[in-house]
Scaffold this active site. Structure first.
Site, PDB file in Angstrom:
ATOM      1  N   GLY A 253       0.830  -1.197   0.000  1.00 56.16           N
ATOM      2  CA  GLY A 253       0.000   0.000   0.000  1.00 56.16           C
ATOM      3  C   GLY A 253       0.866   1.248   0.000  1.00 56.16           C
ATOM      4  O   GLY A 253       0.625   2.198  -0.742  1.00 56.16           O
ATOM      5  N   MET A 255       5.157   2.648   1.649  1.00 51.94           N
ATOM      6  CA  MET A 255       6.398   2.249   2.301  1.00 51.94           C
ATOM      7  C   MET A 255       7.094   3.472   2.873  1.00 51.94           C
ATOM      8  O   MET A 255       7.270   4.477   2.190  1.00 51.94           O
ATOM      9  CB  MET A 255       7.313   1.532   1.287  1.00 51.94           C
ATOM     10  CG  MET A 255       8.691   1.193   1.813  1.00 51.94           C
ATOM     11  SD  MET A 255       8.588   0.154   3.291  1.00 51.94           S
ATOM     12  CE  MET A 255      10.110   0.637   4.106  1.00 51.94           C
ATOM     13  N   GLU A 256       7.526   3.360   4.148  1.00 54.87           N
ATOM     14  CA  GLU A 256       7.971   4.503   4.933  1.00 54.87           C
ATOM     15  C   GLU A 256       9.424   4.915   4.732  1.00 54.87           C
ATOM     16  O   GLU A 256      10.046   5.459   5.649  1.00 54.87           O
ATOM     17  CB  GLU A 256       7.750   4.207   6.423  1.00 54.87           C
ATOM     18  CG  GLU A 256       8.657   3.123   7.016  1.00 54.87           C
ATOM     19  CD  GLU A 256       8.067   1.725   7.012  1.00 54.87           C
ATOM     20  OE1 GLU A 256       8.543   0.878   7.779  1.00 54.87           O
ATOM     21  OE2 GLU A 256       7.128   1.478   6.220  1.00 54.87           O
ATOM     22  N   HIS A 289      -0.005   7.048   8.711  1.00 60.76           N
ATOM     23  CA  HIS A 289       0.691   5.815   9.115  1.00 60.76           C
ATOM     24  C   HIS A 289       2.162   5.876   8.708  1.00 60.76           C
ATOM     25  O   HIS A 289       3.063   5.652   9.527  1.00 60.76           O
ATOM     26  CB  HIS A 289       0.007   4.611   8.454  1.00 60.76           C
ATOM     27  CG  HIS A 289       0.650   3.290   8.734  1.00 60.76           C
ATOM     28  ND1 HIS A 289       0.099   2.369   9.590  1.00 60.76           N
ATOM     29  CD2 HIS A 289       1.797   2.724   8.270  1.00 60.76           C
ATOM     30  CE1 HIS A 289       0.875   1.298   9.638  1.00 60.76           C
ATOM     31  NE2 HIS A 289       1.911   1.493   8.841  1.00 60.76           N
ATOM     32  N   GLU A 290       2.399   6.199   7.439  1.00 59.28           N
ATOM     33  CA  GLU A 290       3.790   6.222   6.952  1.00 59.28           C
ATOM     34  C   GLU A 290       4.605   7.319   7.640  1.00 59.28           C
ATOM     35  O   GLU A 290       5.804   7.144   7.908  1.00 59.28           O
ATOM     36  CB  GLU A 290       3.815   6.405   5.435  1.00 59.28           C
ATOM     37  CG  GLU A 290       3.071   5.334   4.656  1.00 59.28           C
ATOM     38  CD  GLU A 290       3.452   3.909   5.035  1.00 59.28           C
ATOM     39  OE1 GLU A 290       4.637   3.672   5.361  1.00 59.28           O
ATOM     40  OE2 GLU A 290       2.566   3.032   5.027  1.00 59.28           O
ATOM     41  N   HIS A 293       5.840   6.448  11.030  1.00 55.33           N
ATOM     42  CA  HIS A 293       7.047   5.612  10.939  1.00 55.33           C
ATOM     43  C   HIS A 293       8.343   6.424  10.880  1.00 55.33           C
ATOM     44  O   HIS A 293       9.406   5.888  11.139  1.00 55.33           O
ATOM     45  CB  HIS A 293       7.002   4.784   9.649  1.00 55.33           C
ATOM     46  CG  HIS A 293       6.286   3.483   9.766  1.00 55.33           C
ATOM     47  ND1 HIS A 293       6.500   2.581  10.778  1.00 55.33           N
ATOM     48  CD2 HIS A 293       5.364   2.904   8.949  1.00 55.33           C
ATOM     49  CE1 HIS A 293       5.753   1.506  10.577  1.00 55.33           C
ATOM     50  NE2 HIS A 293       5.045   1.682   9.484  1.00 55.33           N
ATOM     51  N   GLU A 312       5.031  -1.629  12.995  1.00 53.01           N
ATOM     52  CA  GLU A 312       3.737  -1.559  12.313  1.00 53.01           C
ATOM     53  C   GLU A 312       2.554  -1.343  13.256  1.00 53.01           C
ATOM     54  O   GLU A 312       1.636  -0.588  12.948  1.00 53.01           O
ATOM     55  CB  GLU A 312       3.527  -2.814  11.460  1.00 53.01           C
ATOM     56  CG  GLU A 312       4.549  -2.979  10.351  1.00 53.01           C
ATOM     57  CD  GLU A 312       4.572  -1.809   9.370  1.00 53.01           C
ATOM     58  OE1 GLU A 312       3.654  -0.972   9.387  1.00 53.01           O
ATOM     59  OE2 GLU A 312       5.538  -1.731   8.587  1.00 53.01           O
TER      60      GLU A 312
END
Length: 844
Positions: A253, A255-256, A289-290, A293, A312
């Protein structure tokens, strides 16, 4: 093959000079990487995968080496231990696997183009450059990139570009970081950039296939998210910029990567004028969310992949904390209840499920750790539980200590619990280890026995499960004062029930707020009291009743038939969370009825009864002044009325289609999918099929693409289904990243199920070759298990997948999903008559 030794034990890098010359025409990469570090042994191991190594030098002198492809290794012989600079010259292929360095394909005005991007998590940096490709092996990176560049192209990476010399783009030295977070991209990109209050540059980058306005929403969310986290974590964002990049081809979906976050286009760019609210909420939470991180995962990184949950689970909780602060009117925690909590409870009830913390060494098994329902959803739910116990002040104080102690380094779960324990008066580790280290969760039974109110815990299973005496430290969250904060015992007695009920003046309830990871089974006395007073309950409590009863029915602790007559009293709720829970139960009833039978017609009539008033109230056209709940509820009502084959709804949707047949993309995004789906199912033709497939190819609007996918895969026409499946392996029509949604759509379509299942079995090798290295590969198996529910399909599933049980990365998923189908088949066989009779009774 298990990695017996972590390569970091033989060689500890401190600094990389990575030079890459990428030729898109020949799909070749020429690379030269210098790694400065400390050799702990005279023979050191450096990761590589698919690299053709030409030479290895140590401090400028050629040294002997061998490549060990089974171990993804270069073994290098040194004359002595200590500080050394290794220089490795090599070539590597540019692949189409969406791993390592790879091209993303797109079109602008019919012209095919590509941009180059990267995906190095979990262990794919080794496909791009030789490195110690382990989270603990943090180092600084100097990146230099040359490529077959033409005018108008942009090059971006984790850090700002320092200079361009002789066609080589040099980037500033990174901070100390793990290899899997290195990232870069180049191609014809458009961007919008802003600056946070603290001076961090924030940008959104996408291909020129998108309208410029599609970058506005993500830019705003990204900027405000970073500002929120700087305040919440009380720790500055540590890099000069934060770029968000939408890649046309992307396996996950998002990537951080530190400073250059990559996203699937659907989860970043969107049309602010025509995107459904739930899609805006999803995009916002993915971005948050990312960016969570960037501290939790990037600044402080798990020491090894067994603590993946540390990254996560925390980011999964923080995305809701952040968006709740940024967009309070969204009530985003309701989405947490309907998505994360629901997914965790469903998956975690299967015997054999992994625990949140899992020991793993084999690289092939690492990707199998990314069980979204456990490592993401359950882990986040456990942290929500911790947050509720600690409060935000103690949580923030503990996090500040954690970041200060471990920044630019690595940590374990124990380190986090120690920091949170210091900032509170709770032994957080003792409470959390009972949840992290063992799989599953308890069902707490509340009962009146001999006049006494008792509470007891036992592991809950949906389907067969082996009782092994597990116990949890459960935050009970009761609504009577006599309920303790934590229950660690198997059972407790709370006192005389009649007296307690009179003193409290309300039905007895546990897990108020639904924040703790357990379900409640009330005895007949207590449940009747709750249902008699259901109207005064808040919406989360109503969701919880439906959720717990559904799970108890799936676990055969109550009969599904008992739940059916309760549903109509929830049908007219204006709350989205209640409707989500309602239709999750109703959706399961469909599996008890044979397709195209009298039983199914009764279920359809039941759906009509549940949805009629909502459809009348909400209608087919969004209103400018309607509430968020109304916007979110309309899809449930319309989906239900179409499944019910309601003649008025079918006619209304068709009328809207006919009036807009030349401008389908401009239909309101939250109703468009149902208008298209209705048209394909009830008025379909080859002409419509071709029109929609062409528009799917031409549009850059991900929401519209998803609506077309849902519509086309629902066709009852066998000829069109065959045409659709013939496109599954045509990447120009269906990108490999999107194939699972198309496959699932046809498999869930009763008229297409056999064809889709035959395709998967016949072309499994193609599928494995195309997306097999992808951490989402196993979810093809999960998708099948979510749909199959007959003894015949169970037998076919086992016949196909059991021979693959020993395939690394697939073992747990096949075992788990076999149990999922077995338990569903057993439930249906045992209860179909009583459930169908209960449905018929409600309809009559």
């Amino acid at each position: 093959m298990a990695e017996i030794t972590h390569f970091y034990e033989t060689f500890q890098p401190t600094q990389y000079d990575v030079y890459l010359d990428v030729n898109r025409e020949t799909k070749q990469i020429a690379g030269k990487t210098s790694i400065t570090g400390e050799a702990k042994t005279q023979t050191v191991s450096i990761h590589q995968k698919g690299l053709v190594v030409a030479s290895v030098q140590a401090d400028g002198k050629d040294v002997s080496f061998t490549t060990d492809d089974k171990a993804d290794a270069i073994r290098i012989d040194l004359s002595q231990t200590g500080e050394v600079k290794l220089t490795i010259t090599y070539k590597a292929p540019l692949t189409d696997s969406m791993m390592g360095i790879y091209p993303s394909y797109y079109e602008v005005n019919g012209e095919k183009k590509q941009i180059i991007g990267t995906q190095f998590e979990t262990n794919f940096a080794r496909q791009a450059f030789p490195c110690v490709d382990e989270p603990e092996a943090k180092a600084t990176f100097d990146l230099a990139i040359k490529f077959d560049e033409h005018e108008g192209e942009t090059t971006i990476s984790n850090m700002p570009e320092a200079r361009v010399e002789n066609g080589v783009h040099y980037f500033d030295t990174t901070v100390r970081m793990s290899t899997y977070l290195v990232a870069f991209a180049f191609g014809e990109l458009q961007s919008k950039v802003t600056t946070t209050k603290s001076g961090v540059k924030v940008g959104v980058f996408a291909t020129k296939a998108h309208q410029a306005k599609e970058l506005d929403f993500p830019l705003d969310i990204a900027k405000r998210s970073i500002e929120f986290y700087e305040d919440f974590y009380q720790t500055p964002y540590p890099l000069p910029h934060s770029w968000q990049l939408a890649l046309p081809d992307f396996s996950a979906g998002a990537m951080e990567n530190w400073g250059l976050v990559t996203y699937r286009e659907a989860y970043l760019v969107l049309d602010p004028d025509n995107t459904a609210l739930d899609m805006k909420q999803l995009v916002a939470t993915v971005i948050a969310h990312e960016l969570a991180h960037q501290w939790f995962g990037d600044l402080v990184t798990m020491k090894w992949w067994d603590d993946l949950w540390l990254n996560e689970s925390f980011a999964n909780m923080m995305e809701y904390v952040a968006i709740d602060a940024l967009e309070p009117d969204w009530h985003i925690w309701e989405m947490f209840q309907t998505s994360e909590a629901a997914a965790a409870l469903q998956r975690d009830a299967i015997d054999g499920v992994q625990s949140v913390h899992v020991n793993v060494e084999n690289p092939a098994e690492i990707d199998a750790l990314f069980d979204s329902a456990i490592v993401y959803a359950k882990g986040a739910r456990l942290l929500v539980m911790v947050r509720a116990l600690l409060g935000d002040d103690a949580l923030r104080a503990g996090l500040k200590k954690y970041f200060a102690a471990h920044k630019y380094g690595n940590a374990t779960g124990a380190d986090l619990w120690a920091a949170l324990g210091e900032s509170s008066d709770l032994d957080v580790g003792a409470i959390m280890n009972s949840w992290l280290e063992q799989p599953g969760y308890p069902v707490v039974t509340a009962a009146v026995e001999n006049g006494q109110l008792t509470v007891s815990q036992q592991q809950f299973f949906s389907g067969e499960g082996k009782e092994v005496g597990r116990k949890w430290q459960i935050p009970l969250n009761g609504n009577y004062e006599t309920v303790p904060q934590i229950m660690a015992e198997k059972s407790i007695t709370l006192g005389d029930y009649a007296k307690l009920r009179e003193e409290n003046g309300k039905p007895f309830r546990l897990n108020v707020g639904n924040d703790s990871h357990f379900i409640v089974k009330y005895d007949e006395t207590l449940l009747k009291d709750i249902l008699d007073n259901v109207e005064v309950l808040d919406d989360i409590s109503k969701l919880q009743i439906l959720q717990d009863l559904r799970l108890l029915a799936e676990g055969r602790q109550i009969s599904y038939a008992e739940v059916v007559p309760l549903l109509p009293q929830f049908a007219n709720s204006k709350s989205n969370v209640v409707n989500v829970a309602l239709y999750q139960v109703a959706g399961n009833l469909r599996k008890f009825a044979t397709p195209k039978s009298d039983e199914e017609r009764a279920v359809q009539a039941f759906y009509d009864k549940l949805s009629a008033d909502q459809v009348a109230r909400l209608g087919w056209k969004p209103k400018s002044d309607e509430s968020n709940d109304d916007q979110l509820n309309r899809p449930y009502a319309l989906g239900a009325t179409l499944y019910a084959k309601n003649a008025d709804s079918i006619a209304a949707a068709h009328e809207i289609f006919v009036a807009n047949k030349d401008q389908l993309a401009s239909l309101p995004a939250d109703t468009r999918v149902f208008i298209l789906l209705n048209e394909v199912k009830n008025f379909g033709s080859q002409e419509l099929f071709d029109q929609l497939l062409k528009q799917h190819h031409q549009t850059s609007d991900s929401s519209y693409k998803e609506a077309i996918c849902a519509a086309l895969t629902s066709t009852p026409d066998a000829k069109l289904i065959a045409q659709l499946i013939a496109k599954f392996e045509d990447a120009d029509t269906i990108k490999p990243q999107d194939l699972r949604a198309w496959f699932r759509g046809v498999l869930a379509n009763e008229d297409g199920q056999q064809a889709a299942w035959d395709w998967l079995r016949n072309d499994w090798q193609w599928l494995e070759d195309t997306v097999g290295g992808d951490m989402e590969f196993t979810t093809y198996i999960t998708v099948i298990a979510g749909i199959f529910h007959t003894p015949e399909r169970l037998a076919e599933f086992k016949a196909f997948f059991e021979p693959k049980l020993n395939t690394p990365g697939l073992t747990r998923e096949i075992t788990m999903d076999t149990k999922v189908i077995e338990s569903r088949v057993a439930l249906i066989e045992a209860e179909k008559d009583s459930v169908n009779a209960a449905v018929a009774k409600v309809v009559d």
